[in-house]
Scaffold this motif. Structure first.
Motif, mmCIF file in Angstrom:
data_model
loop_
_atom_site.group_PDB
_atom_site.id
_atom_site.type_symbol
_atom_site.label_atom_id
_atom_site.label_comp_id
_atom_site.label_asym_id
_atom_site.label_seq_id
_atom_site.Cartn_x
_atom_site.Cartn_y
_atom_site.Cartn_z
ATOM 1 N N ILE A 109 -2.337 1.993 -11.483
ATOM 2 C CA ILE A 109 -1.974 2.227 -10.081
ATOM 3 C C ILE A 109 -3.230 2.262 -9.221
ATOM 4 N N LEU A 110 -4.230 3.013 -9.681
ATOM 5 C CA LEU A 110 -5.482 3.104 -8.925
ATOM 6 C C LEU A 110 -6.173 1.749 -8.837
ATOM 7 N N LEU A 111 -6.096 0.959 -9.920
ATOM 8 C CA LEU A 111 -6.725 -0.362 -9.922
ATOM 9 C C LEU A 111 -6.115 -1.257 -8.843
ATOM 10 N N HIS A 112 -4.784 -1.351 -8.816
ATOM 11 C CA HIS A 112 -4.133 -2.233 -7.845
ATOM 12 C C HIS A 112 -4.299 -1.701 -6.421
ATOM 13 N N LEU A 113 -4.251 -0.388 -6.268
ATOM 14 C CA LEU A 113 -4.441 0.177 -4.936
ATOM 15 C C LEU A 113 -5.863 -0.082 -4.440
ATOM 16 N N GLY A 114 -6.856 0.112 -5.322
ATOM 17 C CA GLY A 114 -8.242 -0.122 -4.924
ATOM 18 C C GLY A 114 -8.512 -1.568 -4.568
ATOM 19 N N LYS A 115 -8.003 -2.485 -5.379
ATOM 20 C CA LYS A 115 -8.231 -3.908 -5.092
ATOM 21 C C LYS A 115 -7.524 -4.325 -3.804
ATOM 22 N N LEU A 116 -6.343 -3.729 -3.542
ATOM 23 C CA LEU A 116 -5.640 -4.052 -2.303
ATOM 24 C C LEU A 116 -6.417 -3.550 -1.093
ATOM 25 N N LEU A 117 -6.966 -2.360 -1.201
ATOM 26 C CA LEU A 117 -7.746 -1.821 -0.086
ATOM 27 C C LEU A 117 -8.963 -2.702 0.201
ATOM 28 N N VAL A 118 -9.583 -3.232 -0.848
ATOM 29 C CA VAL A 118 -10.722 -4.131 -0.656
ATOM 30 C C VAL A 118 -10.266 -5.397 0.058
ATOM 31 N N ARG A 119 -9.117 -5.925 -0.347
ATOM 32 C CA ARG A 119 -8.591 -7.139 0.303
ATOM 33 C C ARG A 119 -8.249 -6.876 1.761
ATOM 34 N N MET A 120 -7.827 -5.654 2.075
ATOM 35 C CA MET A 120 -7.464 -5.313 3.447
ATOM 36 C C MET A 120 -8.690 -4.968 4.296
ATOM 37 N N GLY A 121 -9.892 -5.024 3.697
ATOM 38 C CA GLY A 121 -11.112 -4.764 4.445
ATOM 39 C C GLY A 121 -11.563 -3.324 4.412
ATOM 40 N N GLU A 123 -13.499 1.149 -2.927
ATOM 41 C CA GLU A 123 -14.504 1.450 -3.949
ATOM 42 C C GLU A 123 -14.281 2.840 -4.545
ATOM 43 N N LYS A 124 -13.953 3.793 -3.691
ATOM 44 C CA LYS A 124 -13.717 5.151 -4.174
ATOM 45 C C LYS A 124 -12.521 5.198 -5.119
ATOM 46 N N SER A 163 -14.274 -4.495 -13.550
ATOM 47 C CA SER A 163 -14.401 -5.756 -12.818
ATOM 48 C C SER A 163 -14.032 -5.579 -11.345
ATOM 49 N N GLY A 164 -12.936 -4.824 -11.090
ATOM 50 C CA GLY A 164 -12.545 -4.567 -9.702
ATOM 51 C C GLY A 164 -13.604 -3.781 -8.953
ATOM 52 N N LEU A 165 -14.204 -2.808 -9.636
ATOM 53 C CA LEU A 165 -15.278 -2.043 -9.004
ATOM 54 C C LEU A 165 -16.477 -2.944 -8.708
ATOM 55 N N GLY A 166 -16.779 -3.873 -9.626
ATOM 56 C CA GLY A 166 -17.879 -4.811 -9.388
ATOM 57 C C GLY A 166 -17.624 -5.685 -8.175
ATOM 58 N N GLU A 167 -16.363 -6.143 -8.018
ATOM 59 C CA GLU A 167 -16.037 -6.966 -6.853
ATOM 60 C C GLU A 167 -16.185 -6.170 -5.557
ATOM 61 N N ALA A 168 -15.766 -4.883 -5.594
ATOM 62 C CA ALA A 168 -15.905 -4.060 -4.391
ATOM 63 C C ALA A 168 -17.374 -3.852 -4.047
ATOM 64 N N LYS A 176 0.831 -1.211 0.000
ATOM 65 C CA LYS A 176 0.000 0.000 0.000
ATOM 66 C C LYS A 176 0.863 1.257 0.000
ATOM 67 N N ILE A 177 1.935 1.248 0.769
ATOM 68 C CA ILE A 177 2.829 2.416 0.799
ATOM 69 C C ILE A 177 3.416 2.678 -0.588
ATOM 70 N N LEU A 178 3.829 1.606 -1.255
ATOM 71 C CA LEU A 178 4.408 1.758 -2.595
ATOM 72 C C LEU A 178 3.362 2.239 -3.599
ATOM 73 N N TYR A 179 2.136 1.700 -3.500
ATOM 74 C CA TYR A 179 1.070 2.163 -4.387
ATOM 75 C C TYR A 179 0.757 3.637 -4.137
ATOM 76 N N ASP A 180 0.754 4.032 -2.869
ATOM 77 C CA ASP A 180 0.488 5.438 -2.535
ATOM 78 C C ASP A 180 1.568 6.346 -3.133
#
Length: 743
Positions: A667-679, A685-686, A703-708, A651-655
């Motif tokens: 970058i936003l895709l991987h950061l968003g999916k990671l945040l979803v995985r972290m709860g 979603e944002k 697809s990532g937004l749909g999963e969120a 997350k720090i690296l993505y930020d």
């Protein structure tokens, strides 16, 4: 009397008068100064009379003898005239002691040589060049340039320097060049015929030679371009000093004459410096000409082109806009400025305004009208790619499509227009419709790089990966060193053949990069030339001793249990090579090094797909050594950390990557999916919505937004999945935007 007879066309009588004057004997004794002028004029009159004298039914031997005698007169006339000007300069410049004490000496007056004295100065080399004696004519011009300068010979010296530069640039090749301090090659002299194999100045020496500069310890040009450019720089300084600056009507004729003289000099400078790629130096020379070039279109246009070629794009646009004011009916000037704004400066509003002004000319734009519509369409397309709001993006895409269709309707035989019409249709995901104009473009130019690349991407968007790979192989046979095609090949091979084959292509790309661009510039550059080498455009190909290769840290099948230590040792050895690259000063264009970075990152992604983390980490370190703060490097480092389970580090690296490139949808895709995985579903979603807004055609973002949304049991999740499926059905193997949109 000899002058009178010559003017009346009585050439035999003119020769007789010269003979009666005893001009051959007059050279042997010290005579008054005016005798030197009379001698120079007598020699040239005799030579001109011999030239004009008709000789019917004369034998070849007699004609040859007359030519030799005529040339002898010309050469002696030149030496005598130069000697006269030198002696005259001494009498004018050196004031008497009494005058020096009683009054302030006035500046010496420059004497304007008359017709016969000018003929005496120029007839020697003009006769040799007219008869095709190039080597001897060049040697005579060089001898004249070595004569000690006098005030009265400055105008003649400027003429000689420019004429010698013309001969060198127009008739002497790099291989046949000889030094100014050595005689012409005997091969040249034998080709030019005649009974003598020596230069004419040695065959016909003058009794009293003018004083010449010594060549001991002097700088000597090393090649034909260097000598020509040095001569032209001398001429340019003299022409600039003699330029008439006054715009008064009474000075109009002299001003036009001086501008024409300077313009011809700058044209020759353009030819010489262009051979060495010295456009920056040329632009500096042309900038000096602006002080006397008010409303002189040719010099302004030359300056604009030189600024454009030297990479001074902002100044080039300003100059070309001034040229357009001088010739408002010429559409090519505005389109050239628009081209720079689009290709180099990314000043899309300015480019669109320039192109739209050409469109407004309607029929007055002539053949440039389709290109003007093309420029407007490209500006709209590029602005659509940069747009933040979806409504604005869609509007710009539709406008771009309309402008490109107008351009194609006006000129259906323009392959460039057909290509970008097809590309615009592809960008709005009308893949089937994009095939038709692309087929037109390929029918007109079957080997065009971008058309072939677009065909490959369209085939991959239609999920014909094998056909796309075959087409790409054909394109690479015509463009084997194009890295953009090779990156597409890696992606296709990963899908069709697997990661191992794609990694082999990455290995080949590394070797190609090393063969094409050396890691450092050669330090053994030739410093004997006064003209710098061409401006940075290519890196020296001198071998550097560094071997770029992909790592391989897999355990061998020997049963050894020391594979980790072996991997570490191999990593250290490989990193020693990396340090050689990173410690070297990165010179040359930035795209060379960004290409190497992209190769390492692509290899790292392939290693990650195979689960080979150490090799992937090595590739990231290679790329990071080139550009430590690159958002692409930070993104891949984050993905590696995420794959190893270090979510907080990822997350720090993505930020950090998002801080550098806040609109990077990957970058936003991987950061968003990671945040979803972290709860942290709401924040994820944002971020994923931001990714969709940044790239609305990314099926991964949808697809990532749909999963969120699904994790929150939101009813909009199925719509996101359907959109993702629809977009994936027309998604190319690489984005269509990897093909440059340039005018």
């Amino acid at each position: 009397m000899a002058k009178v007879h010559y003017a009346q066309g009585r050439y035999r009588d003119s020769q007789g008068m010269c003979a009666r004057a005893g001009i051959e004997e007059l050279m042997r004794d010290e005579r008054p100064l005016y005798h030197l002028r009379l001698l120079a004029e007598a020699f040239v009159i005799k030579g001109l009379s011999l030239d004009h004298q008709a000789m019917s039914a004369a034998s070849r031997v007699r004609l040859s003898e007359r030519d030799e005698e005529c040339l002898s007169c010309y050469l002696r006339a030149c030496d005598t005239a130069l000697l006269y000007l030198q002696e005259l300069d001494k009498t004018v410049v050196t004031p008497s002691t009494k005058m020096a004490k009683t009054s302030v000496s006035s500046p010496p007056l420059e004497m304007e040589p008359g017709y016969f004295l000018q003929a005496a100065l120029q007839s020697g080399y003009l006769s040799l060049l007219h008869k095709g004696h190039l080597a001897q004519g060049t040697q005579q011009l060089r001898l004249v340039m070595r004569v000690v300068e006098s005030r009265s010979s400055q105008g003649f010296r400027k003429t000689v320097a420019k004429r010698l530069a013309e001969v060198l640039l127009g008739s002497v090749s790099e291989d046949s060049y000889w030094s100014p301090v050595t005689p012409p090659p005997s091969v040249w002299l034998s080709k030019e015929g005649g009974s003598h194999s020596q230069p004419k100045d040695l065959v016909y020496p003058s009794i009293r030679n003018p004083q010449r500069y010594s060549t001991d310890g002097s700088f000597c040009p090393q090649d034909v371009v260097e000598e020509a450019v040095l001569l032209l720089l001398i001429t340019e300084s003299m022409a600039s000093a003699d330029a008439v600056l006054s715009l008064a009507p009474e000075h109009k004729e002299s001003r036009e004459s001086s501008v024409e003289d300077a313009s011809s000099t700058y044209d020759l400078l353009s030819i010489g410096m262009a051979r060495r790629g010295q456009y920056a130096m040329l632009s500096e020379c042309l900038e000096r000409a602006m002080k006397f070039s008010f409303n002189e279109f040719h010099l302004w246009y030359q300056l604009g082109l030189s600024l454009m070629a030297s990479g001074k794009s902002v100044a080039a646009v300003s100059v070309l806009k001034e040229c357009a004011k001088m010739r408002p009916q010429d559409p090519t000037l505005k389109l050239l400025a628009a081209k720079i704004c689009i290709n180099q400066l990314r000043m899309l509003d300015e480019a669109e305004a320039l192109a739209q002004s050409v469109v407004d000319m309607a029929e007055g734009a002539g053949e440039s009208l389709p290109r003007a519509y093309l420029a407007v369409g490209l500006c709209c397309s590029l602005r659509a790619s940069d747009a933040v709001l979806k409504a604005e993006r869609d509007e710009l895409n539709q406008r771009a499509l309309g402008e490109l269709q107008k351009a194609h309707a006006l000129d259906p035989q323009d392959a460039h227009i057909a290509l970008y019409l097809s590309m615009q249709l592809a960008l709005v995901r009308q893949v089937s419709a994009a095939m038709e104009p692309l087929q037109v473009a390929l029918a007109l130019r079957s080997d065009e790089l971008h058309s072939l690349h677009l065909l490959v991407l369209l085939l991959s968007a239609q999920k014909h990966e094998q056909h796309a790979l075959d087409t790409l192989t054909l394109a690479l046979s015509q463009h084997p060193e194009n890295f953009n095609l090779l990156f597409t090949k890696v992606k296709l091979e990963e899908v069709v053949c697997g990661s191992a084959v794609a990694l082999q292509t990455c290995e080949e790309m590394l070797q190609l990069w090393q063969n094409r661009y050396d890691l450092t510039r050669t330090s053994e550059a030739d410093d004997t030339s006064s003209i710098p080498p061409p401006e940075p455009g290519h890196i020296s190909r001198k071998p550097s001793g560094v071997h770029l290769t992909l790592p391989d840290f897999q355990e061998t099948e020997t049963g050894s249990q020391s594979a980790p230590s072996l991997a570490v040792s191999r990593l250290e050895a490989a990193m020693s090579e990396v340090s050689a690259v990173s410690s070297a000063h990165r010179q040359g264009p930035a795209y060379i090094w960004t290409t190497l970075e992209r190769i390492w990152l692509q290899a790292g992604e392939l290693f990650m797909a195979e689960g080979r983390v150490k090799e992937a980490q090595f590739c990231v370190q290679e790329a990071g050594a080139l550009f430590p703060s690159s958002h692409s490097v930070l993104l891949l480092r984050g993905r590696l950390a995420e794959q190893k389970g270090s979510f907080l580090e990822a997350k720090i690296l993505y930020d950090e990557a998002a801080a550098i490139n806040p609109r990077g949808h990957k970058i936003l895709l991987h950061l968003g999916k990671l945040l979803v995985r972290m709860g942290r579903t709401s924040l994820g979603e944002k971020v994923l919505r931001d990714a969709v807004q940044a790239q609305s055609t990314s099926h991964e973002a949808w697809s990532g937004l749909g999963e969120a949304l699904e994790s929150r049991c939101c009813s909009q999740a199925p719509d996101c999945f359907l959109t993702a499926l629809e977009l994936e059905a027309s998604c190319p193997i690489r984005p269509f935007t990897v093909i440059p949109r340039e005018l």
